[in-house]
Design a protein around this motif. Structure first.
Motif, PDB file in Angstrom:
ATOM      1  N   LYS A  16       0.836  -1.214   0.000  1.00 56.61           N
ATOM      2  CA  LYS A  16       0.000   0.000   0.000  1.00 56.61           C
ATOM      3  C   LYS A  16       0.863   1.253   0.000  1.00 56.61           C
ATOM      4  CE  LYS A  16      -3.957   1.935   2.489  1.00 56.61           C
ATOM      5  NZ  LYS A  16      -4.899   1.696   3.621  1.00 56.61           N
ATOM      6  N   LEU A  17       1.929   1.224   0.821  1.00 58.76           N
ATOM      7  CA  LEU A  17       2.830   2.378   0.873  1.00 58.76           C
ATOM      8  C   LEU A  17       3.545   2.568  -0.454  1.00 58.76           C
ATOM      9  CD1 LEU A  17       3.922   4.622   2.636  1.00 58.76           C
ATOM     10  CD2 LEU A  17       5.677   3.047   3.494  1.00 58.76           C
ATOM     11  N   ARG A  20       1.180   4.081  -2.822  1.00 56.54           N
ATOM     12  CA  ARG A  20       0.986   5.506  -2.523  1.00 56.54           C
ATOM     13  C   ARG A  20       2.178   6.337  -3.009  1.00 56.54           C
ATOM     14  NH1 ARG A  20      -1.865   5.752   3.512  1.00 56.54           N
ATOM     15  NH2 ARG A  20      -3.982   5.328   2.766  1.00 56.54           N
ATOM     16  N   ARG A  21       3.373   5.783  -2.797  1.00 55.73           N
ATOM     17  CA  ARG A  21       4.557   6.518  -3.270  1.00 55.73           C
ATOM     18  C   ARG A  21       4.525   6.661  -4.797  1.00 55.73           C
ATOM     19  NH1 ARG A  21       8.360   3.487   0.998  1.00 55.73           N
ATOM     20  NH2 ARG A  21       8.583   5.162   2.534  1.00 55.73           N
ATOM     21  N   LEU A  23       1.860   6.752  -6.573  1.00 57.15           N
ATOM     22  CA  LEU A  23       0.817   7.747  -6.863  1.00 57.15           C
ATOM     23  C   LEU A  23       1.338   9.162  -6.645  1.00 57.15           C
ATOM     24  CD1 LEU A  23      -2.210   8.196  -7.561  1.00 57.15           C
ATOM     25  CD2 LEU A  23      -2.654   8.200  -5.108  1.00 57.15           C
ATOM     26  N   LEU A  24       2.124   9.327  -5.596  1.00 57.12           N
ATOM     27  CA  LEU A  24       2.688  10.657  -5.320  1.00 57.12           C
ATOM     28  C   LEU A  24       3.654  11.072  -6.431  1.00 57.12           C
ATOM     29  CD1 LEU A  24       3.305  10.354  -1.474  1.00 57.12           C
ATOM     30  CD2 LEU A  24       1.482  11.581  -2.645  1.00 57.12           C
ATOM     31  N   GLY A  27       1.594  12.163  -9.107  1.00 52.47           N
ATOM     32  CA  GLY A  27       1.027  13.463  -8.781  1.00 52.47           C
ATOM     33  C   GLY A  27       2.019  14.577  -9.019  1.00 52.47           C
ATOM     34  N   ALA A  28       3.258  14.337  -8.638  1.00 52.08           N
ATOM     35  CA  ALA A  28       4.299  15.333  -8.867  1.00 52.08           C
ATOM     36  C   ALA A  28       4.510  15.557 -10.353  1.00 52.08           C
ATOM     37  CB  ALA A  28       5.604  14.894  -8.194  1.00 52.08           C
ATOM     38  N   LEU A  31      -0.344  14.287 -12.455  1.00 49.14           N
ATOM     39  CA  LEU A  31      -1.608  13.546 -12.361  1.00 49.14           C
ATOM     40  C   LEU A  31      -2.568  14.305 -11.440  1.00 49.14           C
ATOM     41  CD1 LEU A  31      -3.042  10.703 -12.956  1.00 49.14           C
ATOM     42  CD2 LEU A  31      -2.335  10.147 -10.623  1.00 49.14           C
ATOM     43  N   PRO A  32      -3.781  14.569 -11.893  1.00 47.09           N
ATOM     44  CA  PRO A  32      -4.729  15.280 -11.018  1.00 47.09           C
ATOM     45  C   PRO A  32      -4.983  14.506  -9.728  1.00 47.09           C
ATOM     46  CG  PRO A  32      -5.557  15.178 -13.268  1.00 47.09           C
ATOM     47  CD  PRO A  32      -4.360  14.270 -13.204  1.00 47.09           C
ATOM     48  N   MET A  33      -5.034  15.232  -8.628  1.00 49.48           N
ATOM     49  CA  MET A  33      -5.283  14.608  -7.328  1.00 49.48           C
ATOM     50  C   MET A  33      -6.757  14.690  -6.942  1.00 49.48           C
ATOM     51  SD  MET A  33      -2.184  13.795  -6.897  1.00 49.48           S
ATOM     52  CE  MET A  33      -1.685  13.374  -5.247  1.00 49.48           C
ATOM     53  N   VAL A  34      -7.491  15.488  -7.683  1.00 54.14           N
ATOM     54  CA  VAL A  34      -8.933  15.632  -7.461  1.00 54.14           C
ATOM     55  C   VAL A  34      -9.625  15.540  -8.815  1.00 54.14           C
ATOM     56  CG1 VAL A  34     -10.782  17.138  -6.643  1.00 54.14           C
ATOM     57  CG2 VAL A  34      -8.589  17.121  -5.455  1.00 54.14           C
ATOM     58  N   LEU A  35     -10.542  14.631  -8.939  1.00 57.24           N
ATOM     59  CA  LEU A  35     -11.329  14.513 -10.164  1.00 57.24           C
ATOM     60  C   LEU A  35     -12.792  14.768  -9.824  1.00 57.24           C
ATOM     61  CD1 LEU A  35      -9.792  11.307 -11.815  1.00 57.24           C
ATOM     62  CD2 LEU A  35      -9.470  13.684 -12.520  1.00 57.24           C
TER      63      LEU A  35
END
Lengths: 252, 110
Positions: A16-17, A20-21, A23-24, A27-28, A31-35
């Motif tokens: 999971k970590l 998440r990394r 995904l981060l 995101g950097a 990638l949009p963090m809010v849809l």
């Protein structure tokens, strides 16, 4: 008993970590963090009901005591104590861009009295000139409902002459030649809407889905509904597509 | 002498953000959160980071920097994993979605 280490759960947490990394990092990278779901039912409702239009030029609406209306842009002089300039009234009606038959405009928008001196003929509207007294506006909505529920006029004389440039004939025997007074008392109400005025039809929708028109813009909505009732989306009536889209949504 | 752009950046840095936890309902699916925002009747997909930021701001107003530190602690991440710039991006996207809002000056002065 020896307790087994909970390795599967640890692996899951580590995975999971790691996810998440990842995904981060995405995101950097942008990638949009809010849809946001844009195609919700709320959006559909807004797009159909929230349309608005802007009048490309000034609109003057002349209403007589029978509820007929002429829409144009010419001057209409009025003098206190004397009334309307007869020549202006005549010219306005002859050169109107759109003409609506008697009964179109609810009584609340009509003048309080019919003309004492008849200098023009409203008979070309096919209306019953004498059956409507002073309007008090109390039955405006029921009249509007009746209008919208009425069938399309079959008599050509009753059909409003909508098309721009479809002027009334100069020789339509309207008795104006016998009109002596230069100024005519009463008999008409004038409404003016400025150029570039924005009209949002949904502002005149009641909670029950019925129309609740008020003011000059409300009168424009009434005429738009009459136009749509006869001609739908066709023609050049400013804002008609917006009004028709709302009518379609309401299932009218 | 600081430039105008730097001035804007420093002003952004001290803005406190807040959110009303009563204004949304959420459901989690595999570390993704489906958030229904009542005032706008819109539904948003938030990942763990943006939802975590929303929750933290909803529990207590926070600046970008304080939110960054809280997120690092909440998710046991390093500064390399989660740079401040990404938190600023998340805050901006939450603001654009209407999920969070800056604390008003009136509230700050009172």
């Amino acid at each position: 008993m020896t307790e087994q280490p909970d390795t599967p759960e640890l692996d899951s947490e580590q995975q999971k970590l790691a996810d998440r990394r990842q995904l981060l990092r995405m995101g950097a990278a942008g990638l949009p963090m809010v849809l946001t779901l844009k195609a919700s039912a709320q959006q559909v409702l807004i797009s159909q009901l929230q349309c608005a239009f802007v009048l490309p030029r000034r609109v003057r609406i002349l209403v007589n005591c029978n509820g007929a209306a002429w829409v144009g842009n010419r001057r209409l002089r009025y003098r206190n104590g004397q009334g309307w300039n007869v020549a202006d009234i005549k010219a306005f009606k002859e050169n109107a861009d759109y003409v609506f038959p008697s009964g179109t405009v609810p009584s609340s928008y009509r003048p309080t009295a019919c003309p004492e001196v008849v200098c023009d003929a409203d008979d070309d509207n096919g209306g019953d000139d004498n059956d409507i007294g002073s309007g008090n506006g109390s039955n405006a909505l029921s009249e509007l409902d009746a209008l919208l529920n009425s069938p399309m006029p079959s008599n050509a004389a009753e059909i409003a002459s909508f098309a721009a440039g479809n002027r009334r004939s100069k020789d339509d025997d309207d008795d104006d030649d016998d009109c002596d007074p230069e100024w005519q008392d009463n008999g008409y109400a004038r409404y003016t809407i400025s150029r570039n005025t924005e009209i949002k039809p949904s502002d005149y929708l009641g909670n029950n889905g019925g129309w609740n028109p008020s003011g000059s813009k409300g009168l424009y909505i009434i005429l738009s509904l009459s136009y749509a009732n006869s001609y739908g989306n066709a023609g050049s009536w400013p804002g008609i597509s917006c009004v028709v889209s709302i009518l379609n949504y309401l299932g009218s | 002498m600081p430039t105008a752009e730097q001035g804007v950046e420093s002003a952004q840095a001290v803005i406190e953000w807040t959110a009303d936890p009563e204004s949304w309902m959420s459901e989690e699916f595999n570390d993704t959160h489906l958030v229904f925002f009542k005032p706008s009747a819109e539904t948003h997909f938030l990942n763990f980071l943006s939802f975590g930021a929303l929750e933290l701001v909803g529990s207590s107003p926070a600046t970008n920097v304080t939110l960054w530190h809280a997120l690092l602690s909440k998710f046991a991440l390093s500064e390399q994993d989660l740079p401040l710039s990404l938190v600023e991006t998340v805050v901006q996207q939450l603001d654009e979605a209407g999920l969070i809002s800056p604390v008003s000056l009136d509230a700050q002065n009172s």
